[in-house]
Design an enzyme around this catalytic site. Structure first.
Site, mmCIF file in Angstrom:
data_model
loop_
_atom_site.group_PDB
_atom_site.id
_atom_site.type_symbol
_atom_site.label_atom_id
_atom_site.label_comp_id
_atom_site.label_asym_id
_atom_site.label_seq_id
_atom_site.Cartn_x
_atom_site.Cartn_y
_atom_site.Cartn_z
ATOM 1 N N LYS A 183 37.294 65.533 12.228
ATOM 2 C CA LYS A 183 37.670 64.490 11.271
ATOM 3 C C LYS A 183 37.105 64.829 9.898
ATOM 4 C CE LYS A 183 35.908 60.728 9.742
ATOM 5 N NZ LYS A 183 36.354 60.669 8.325
ATOM 6 N N GLY A 235 26.533 64.848 7.088
ATOM 7 C CA GLY A 235 26.741 63.691 6.211
ATOM 8 C C GLY A 235 25.429 63.010 5.924
ATOM 9 N N SER A 236 25.493 61.711 5.699
ATOM 10 C CA SER A 236 24.297 60.986 5.278
ATOM 11 C C SER A 236 23.335 60.755 6.444
ATOM 12 C CB SER A 236 24.691 59.637 4.683
ATOM 13 O OG SER A 236 25.334 58.855 5.665
ATOM 14 N N THR A 237 22.071 60.612 6.113
ATOM 15 C CA THR A 237 21.046 60.363 7.125
ATOM 16 C C THR A 237 21.328 59.040 7.843
ATOM 17 O OG1 THR A 237 19.439 61.670 5.921
ATOM 18 C CG2 THR A 237 18.550 60.064 7.468
ATOM 19 N N GLU A 238 21.822 58.067 7.090
ATOM 20 C CA GLU A 238 22.099 56.754 7.669
ATOM 21 C C GLU A 238 23.137 56.844 8.802
ATOM 22 O OE1 GLU A 238 23.739 54.312 4.669
ATOM 23 O OE2 GLU A 238 23.930 52.575 5.996
ATOM 24 N N GLY A 240 24.050 59.605 10.309
ATOM 25 C CA GLY A 240 23.492 60.504 11.319
ATOM 26 C C GLY A 240 22.613 59.745 12.308
ATOM 27 N N GLU A 257 23.432 67.535 10.588
ATOM 28 C CA GLU A 257 23.001 68.164 9.348
ATOM 29 C C GLU A 257 23.084 67.080 8.283
ATOM 30 O OE1 GLU A 257 22.768 69.400 6.046
ATOM 31 O OE2 GLU A 257 24.601 70.603 6.217
ATOM 32 N N CYS A 291 23.782 68.954 -0.143
ATOM 33 C CA CYS A 291 22.650 68.436 0.621
ATOM 34 C C CYS A 291 21.384 69.232 0.339
ATOM 35 C CB CYS A 291 22.968 68.414 2.107
ATOM 36 S SG CYS A 291 23.677 69.942 2.686
ATOM 37 N N GLU A 388 18.138 60.716 -2.044
ATOM 38 C CA GLU A 388 19.187 61.682 -2.362
ATOM 39 C C GLU A 388 20.183 61.002 -3.310
ATOM 40 O OE1 GLU A 388 21.816 62.846 0.946
ATOM 41 O OE2 GLU A 388 21.487 64.921 0.341
HETATM 42 P P1 NDP Z 1 28.853 59.574 5.287
HETATM 43 O O1 NDP Z 1 27.680 60.060 6.028
HETATM 44 O O2 NDP Z 1 29.241 58.151 5.418
HETATM 45 O O3 NDP Z 1 30.145 60.443 5.644
HETATM 46 C C1 NDP Z 1 30.177 61.653 6.360
HETATM 47 C C2 NDP Z 1 31.328 61.640 7.359
HETATM 48 O O4 NDP Z 1 31.077 60.710 8.419
HETATM 49 C C3 NDP Z 1 32.665 61.208 6.777
HETATM 50 O O5 NDP Z 1 33.695 61.917 7.417
HETATM 51 C C4 NDP Z 1 32.679 59.745 7.131
HETATM 52 O O6 NDP Z 1 33.950 59.180 7.073
HETATM 53 C C5 NDP Z 1 32.118 59.768 8.528
HETATM 54 N N1 NDP Z 1 31.556 58.517 9.015
HETATM 55 C C6 NDP Z 1 31.179 57.414 8.303
HETATM 56 N N2 NDP Z 1 30.651 56.484 9.137
HETATM 57 C C7 NDP Z 1 30.684 57.012 10.385
HETATM 58 C C8 NDP Z 1 30.263 56.539 11.679
HETATM 59 N N3 NDP Z 1 29.679 55.359 11.833
HETATM 60 N N4 NDP Z 1 30.444 57.332 12.752
HETATM 61 C C9 NDP Z 1 30.999 58.558 12.597
HETATM 62 N N5 NDP Z 1 31.421 59.045 11.418
HETATM 63 C C10 NDP Z 1 31.260 58.297 10.310
HETATM 64 O O7 NDP Z 1 28.650 59.902 3.758
HETATM 65 P P2 NDP Z 1 29.361 59.159 2.536
HETATM 66 O O8 NDP Z 1 30.588 59.869 2.223
HETATM 67 O O9 NDP Z 1 29.488 57.690 2.749
HETATM 68 O O10 NDP Z 1 28.293 59.390 1.410
HETATM 69 C C11 NDP Z 1 27.166 58.514 1.318
HETATM 70 C C12 NDP Z 1 25.948 59.271 0.904
HETATM 71 O O11 NDP Z 1 25.595 60.194 1.894
HETATM 72 C C13 NDP Z 1 26.120 60.118 -0.337
HETATM 73 O O12 NDP Z 1 25.914 59.383 -1.482
HETATM 74 C C14 NDP Z 1 25.093 61.178 -0.133
HETATM 75 O O13 NDP Z 1 23.851 60.750 -0.601
HETATM 76 C C15 NDP Z 1 25.045 61.353 1.345
HETATM 77 N N6 NDP Z 1 25.810 62.504 1.823
HETATM 78 C C16 NDP Z 1 25.118 63.577 2.236
HETATM 79 C C17 NDP Z 1 25.786 64.690 2.676
HETATM 80 C C18 NDP Z 1 25.047 65.877 3.109
HETATM 81 O O14 NDP Z 1 25.644 66.902 3.376
HETATM 82 N N7 NDP Z 1 23.762 65.788 3.231
HETATM 83 C C19 NDP Z 1 27.240 64.773 2.684
HETATM 84 C C20 NDP Z 1 27.881 63.551 2.277
HETATM 85 C C21 NDP Z 1 27.169 62.485 1.861
HETATM 86 P P3 NDP Z 1 34.423 58.610 5.641
HETATM 87 O O15 NDP Z 1 34.700 59.756 4.774
HETATM 88 O O16 NDP Z 1 35.639 57.846 5.899
HETATM 89 O O17 NDP Z 1 33.316 57.733 5.163
#
Ligand code: NDP
Length: 477
Positions: A183, A235-238, A240, A257, A291, A388
């Site tokens: 996804k 993606g985000s720590t939250e 994750g 990651e 990241c 971040e």
């Molecule tokens: P997210 O962690 O929300 O998104 C990463 C991926 O996970 C996207 O494909 C997202 O879908 C999907 N996702 C969201 N919620 C869930 C869930 N509950 N279960 C499974 N998958 C999910 O990052 P955001 O795009 O919301 O960015 C928010 C913040 O996170 C940024 O401001 C940044 O600080 C941080 N971030 C860090 C990254 C890194 O590599 N360390 C990468 C991206 C963001 P969708 O796109 O629809 O939200």
């Protein structure tokens, strides 16, 4: 002074964006069963690029079943040598279509074409070539004499390096013999859909790769699906953390990651001009949506004035604007939401007493933009030094001794990467030993290579991607 450049836009004519896309399941683009359409826009202009499908739970289920069937009937029965042929084929098609993929990535993501063309897409091909080489040598990877695939992998990726994160996920998974459902992020689905076409072009057996677009709910349905054996998330720590909770107690293997707040440490004996380039690359590469961005600059007090003066001068030459212009250094912020977050944290920086500086720069009228920004007078307790920001915003702190540099660098809930700038080899090794970070760059920054493992400590997640280590998360042994 900076010279004026004539505009040098890359042509969009090479990409053929359809008005709408279905889901790529079992080798075909299919209509959604229970999803709904949503639009993807260019963050540089807010122009709608295409309508894509938000996959619902029935779609997710269909994709997982397709991946299972492909695993049981085809992919797990192929020899490593045959799997490698498909991966090599994919790598070559990525190279053949590299210009198109770079333009598409810059359109949908907002990153400068110079980066998508010279960094993202070449690395995508390199990852497929690299893992193609492993597919018939898994018994030599160090994970036992007869390592086996896990089965079906559910993979969820972010928007900052859409196609590159896809490659980091899909290449090792397929090389190890797994099938996948991926996804992409809601705001950047187009290159993943182009990759689906590449799978068709490569004659990859149906169901080995499935691409389902959607938002957080689709991601959640995928990682929680009982038919998934392995979850890989960036993606985000939250999010994750939520994923780790949701799969706890199941048999699913997980790699996460997550975020980072890397220290870029400049010692007084560092070659200053190179270090300044490293600082620039560390924080302004990909608009700081990285990241492992060097978002906390630690400068030794004795060279602080000089480094800061040169940094400001260099920042004044950065060009912010049209991602498709080959002269652009800093493109568009990926989404209105991310822009709001960067603005909010920057405001908090000011409110907490740090001093904000940006060079004079004209931002385009439409789209999402933020100027390159530094904060000085930052203390370790400030939120801009701890959280971040994921944007082109650098927090500058100082130190006096190497021990203090280490203490400050490690004073973070994250542990993904760090940078060290010094002339002394012994100091580099000492620092690398002390720094609690998965990757430590010395006299360089934001360098990636498929042979090199990448991943974090603490809240930056667990598991490694890339290199031989990257296979481990996809193998039972
Ligand atoms: P997210 O962690 O929300 O998104 C990463 C991926 O996970 C996207 O494909 C997202 O879908 C999907 N996702 C969201 N919620 C869930 C869930 N509950 N279960 C499974 N998958 C999910 O990052 P955001 O795009 O919301 O960015 C928010 C913040 O996170 C940024 O401001 C940044 O600080 C941080 N971030 C860090 C990254 C890194 O590599 N360390 C990468 C991206 C963001 P969708 O796109 O629809 O939200």
């Amino acid at each position: 002074m900076s010279f004026e450049y004539a505009p040098a836009p890359e042509s969009r004519a090479i990409v053929d964006i359809k008005s709408s896309y279905g889901l790529f399941i079992n080798g075909d683009f299919t209509e959604s069963q229970d999803g709904k359409p949503f639009k993807t826009v260019s963050p540089a202009s807010e122009e709608v690029l295409a309508e894509v499908t938000e996959a619902g739970p029935a779609d997710v289920d269909k994709a997982v079943r397709a991946a299972r069937r492909a695993y049981d009937r085809t992919w797990s029965k192929l020899s490593g040598r045959d799997r490698a042929k498909y991966l090599y084929r994919i790598a070559r098609i990525v190279q053949e279509r590299s210009r198109e993929l770079a333009v598409l990535e810059s359109l949908d993501n907002g990153k400068p074409i110079r980066e998508s063309r010279d960094v993202d897409v070449p690395l995508v091909a390199a990852h497929f070539f690299y893992y193609a080489g492993w597919a018939d040598k898994l018994e030599y990877a160090g994970f036992g004499p007869d390592p086996q695939p896990l089965g079906v992998a559910g993979q969820v990726i972010p928007w900052n390096f859409p196609l590159l994160m896809l490659a980091w996920k899909i290449a090792p998974a397929l090389a190890a013999g797994n099938t996948v459902i991926l996804k992409p992020a809601e705001t950047t689905p187009l290159t993943a859909l182009a990759f689906a076409e590449i799978c068709q072009q490569a004659d990859l057996p149906p169901g080995v790769v499935n691409i389902i677009t959607g938002a957080g709910d689709t991601g959640r349905a995928l990682v929680e699906h009982h038919g998934v054996d392995k979850v890989a998330f960036t993606g985000s720590t939250e999010v994750g953390r939520a994923i780790a909770k949701s799969v706890a107690g199941s048999n699913k293997k997980v790699t996460l990651e997550l975020g980072g707040k890397a220290a870029n440490v400049i010692f007084e004996d560092a070659p200053v001009d190179q270090a300044v380039e490293g600082i620039i690359n560390g924080i302004f590469f990909n608009q700081g949506h990285v990241c492992c961005a060097g978002s906390r600059l630690l400068v030794q007090e004795s060279v602080y004035d000089e480094v800061l003066a040169r940094l400001k001068r260099r920042m004044s030459t950065l060009r912010v604007g049209d991602p498709l212009d080959k002269n652009t250094d800093i493109g568009a912020i990926n989404s209105a939401m991310q822009l709001a977050k960067i603005r909010e944290l920057s405001q908090i920086g000011e409110d907490e007493g740090a001093e904000r500086w940006s060079p004079a720069c004209e931002l385009p009228e439409h789209g999402y933009w933020f100027p390159p920004t530094i904060f000085t007078g930052v203390s370790q307790a400030h939120r801009i030094a701890r959280e971040e920001i994921f944007g082109p915003v650098l927090s500058v702190l100082t130190f006096r001794t190497p021990a203090e540099a280490v203490e400050k660098a490690n004073n973070t809930p994250f542990g993904l990467s760090a940078g060290v700038w010094t002339e002394k080899g012994s100091r580099i090794l000492w620092m690398a030993n002390q720094l609690r970070a998965g990757v430590v760059w010395a006299n360089t920054c934001n360098r990636f290579d498929p042979t090199s493992p990448f991943g974090g400590y603490k809240e930056s997640g667990y598991g490694r991607e890339g290199g031989r280590h990257g296979l481990e998360g996809y193998l039972a042994h």
